[in-house]
Motif scaffolding. Structure first.
Motif, mmCIF file in Angstrom:
data_model
loop_
_atom_site.group_PDB
_atom_site.id
_atom_site.type_symbol
_atom_site.label_atom_id
_atom_site.label_comp_id
_atom_site.label_asym_id
_atom_site.label_seq_id
_atom_site.Cartn_x
_atom_site.Cartn_y
_atom_site.Cartn_z
ATOM 1 N N UNK A 35 -15.027 -9.393 9.387
ATOM 2 C CA UNK A 35 -15.453 -9.385 7.988
ATOM 3 C C UNK A 35 -15.630 -7.952 7.471
ATOM 4 N N UNK A 36 -16.169 -7.124 8.329
ATOM 5 C CA UNK A 36 -16.400 -5.744 7.930
ATOM 6 C C UNK A 36 -15.073 -5.023 7.706
ATOM 7 N N UNK A 37 -14.083 -5.349 8.583
ATOM 8 C CA UNK A 37 -12.766 -4.733 8.444
ATOM 9 C C UNK A 37 -12.133 -5.155 7.119
ATOM 10 N N UNK A 38 -12.294 -6.455 6.792
ATOM 11 C CA UNK A 38 -11.764 -6.948 5.512
ATOM 12 C C UNK A 38 -12.453 -6.250 4.346
ATOM 13 N N UNK A 39 -13.759 -6.105 4.472
ATOM 14 C CA UNK A 39 -14.522 -5.442 3.403
ATOM 15 C C UNK A 39 -14.068 -3.995 3.219
ATOM 16 N N UNK A 40 -13.853 -3.316 4.375
ATOM 17 C CA UNK A 40 -13.387 -1.922 4.306
ATOM 18 C C UNK A 40 -12.018 -1.838 3.653
ATOM 19 N N UNK A 41 -11.104 -2.756 4.041
ATOM 20 C CA UNK A 41 -9.764 -2.737 3.459
ATOM 21 C C UNK A 41 -9.813 -3.015 1.952
ATOM 22 N N UNK A 42 -10.639 -4.007 1.580
ATOM 23 C CA UNK A 42 -10.776 -4.301 0.161
ATOM 24 C C UNK A 42 -11.353 -3.106 -0.595
ATOM 25 N N UNK A 43 -12.312 -2.443 0.045
ATOM 26 C CA UNK A 43 -12.916 -1.267 -0.575
ATOM 27 C C UNK A 43 -11.887 -0.149 -0.782
ATOM 28 N N UNK A 44 -11.040 0.047 0.239
ATOM 29 C CA UNK A 44 -9.995 1.060 0.126
ATOM 30 C C UNK A 44 -9.001 0.701 -0.978
ATOM 31 N N UNK A 46 -9.672 -1.162 -3.560
ATOM 32 C CA UNK A 46 -10.336 -0.940 -4.840
ATOM 33 C C UNK A 46 -10.401 0.546 -5.193
ATOM 34 N N UNK A 47 -10.648 1.372 -4.158
ATOM 35 C CA UNK A 47 -10.661 2.811 -4.410
ATOM 36 C C UNK A 47 -9.300 3.310 -4.876
ATOM 37 N N UNK A 48 -8.236 2.777 -4.250
ATOM 38 C CA UNK A 48 -6.891 3.171 -4.628
ATOM 39 C C UNK A 48 -6.596 2.765 -6.067
ATOM 40 N N UNK A 49 -6.953 1.506 -6.382
ATOM 41 C CA UNK A 49 -6.755 1.046 -7.758
ATOM 42 C C UNK A 49 -7.592 1.866 -8.740
ATOM 43 N N UNK A 50 -8.787 2.204 -8.303
ATOM 44 C CA UNK A 50 -9.660 2.996 -9.161
ATOM 45 C C UNK A 50 -9.052 4.380 -9.440
#
Length: 215
Positions: A35-44, A46-50
């Motif tokens: 779950x944490x890995x998924x969260x990190x990937x989603x965060x990355x 989102x950062x990329x999109x941001x």
């Protein structure tokens, strides 16, 4: 320091009597890692999109500033062009007004000159007409005297004295003819005319009282 999935995976716990079930703990940690890995990937992601959105936003902000600047420049150019056009229109209107005033003044001057000339000519014609009328009246009077003298000569028994009166009347008629022949006042001496015989002129009378001299 932010933990990574690998840190969680490598984490080891000490054991104690009556502690937690190691297999259950490991299974739960594996789930957390996923779950944490998924969260990190989603965060990355989102950062990329941001970052992309921020880049686009900066681009649009730059375009907005450029458009605003272009609008300002265009407005200034439009104001300058409007002021220039108004100035040129004012100058053209002023020049057109001056030209129209000059044309009107010239036309008035020519009209006044024409009126003055026509007035002078009219006065001259009136003066000439008056002079002719007076000359005509004088001639009529002298001619009347001539006719009366001739009639008196015919009716008078004394031909010699009547002849003198007739000659005087002929002289007056000749002077009247000279006045008609010389309207400017130059007169021909009656001695230059042949008083004996015909006067070399034919006088025609009309019913309205006018007459015509034909030489």
């Amino acid at each position: 320091m932010v933990l990574s999935p690998q840190d969680i995976h490598n984490k080891e716990f000490s054991t104690k009597m009556r502690g937690y079930n190691i297999d259950e703990v490991n299974d739960f940690l594996d789930q957390i890692i996923k779950d944490y890995q998924i969260t990190i990937e989603e965060n990355e992601s989102l950062k990329s999109k941001n970052r992309e959105i921020t880049k686009e936003l900066n681009y649009f902000n730059s375009m907005k500033d450029s458009l605003n600047q272009s609008i300002i420049v265009a407005q200034e150019a439009a104001d300058k062009l409007k002021a220039k056009s108004q100035k040129e229109a004012s100058i053209a209107n002023s020049e057109a007004q001056k030209a129209a005033d000059k044309i009107l003044d010239d036309a008035n001057k020519r009209a006044n000159q024409t009126l003055d000339k026509a007035s002078n000519q009219t006065k001259e014609l009136i003066a000439v007409n008056d002079a002719l009328r007076k000359s005509n009246q004088s001639f009529r009077n002298k001619l009347n005297d001539l006719l009366n003298a001739q009639l008196e000569f015919v009716n008078n028994e004394n031909w010699s004295s009547a002849e003198n009166s007739s000659n005087d009347a002929l002289k007056s008629a000749t002077d009247a003819i000279n006045e008609l022949d010389n309207p400017k006042g130059s007169r021909v001496n009656s001695k230059d005319k042949e008083l004996s015989g015909d006067l070399k002129s034919t006088i025609t009378f009309y019913p309205d009282g006018s007459f015509e001299i034909i030489k």
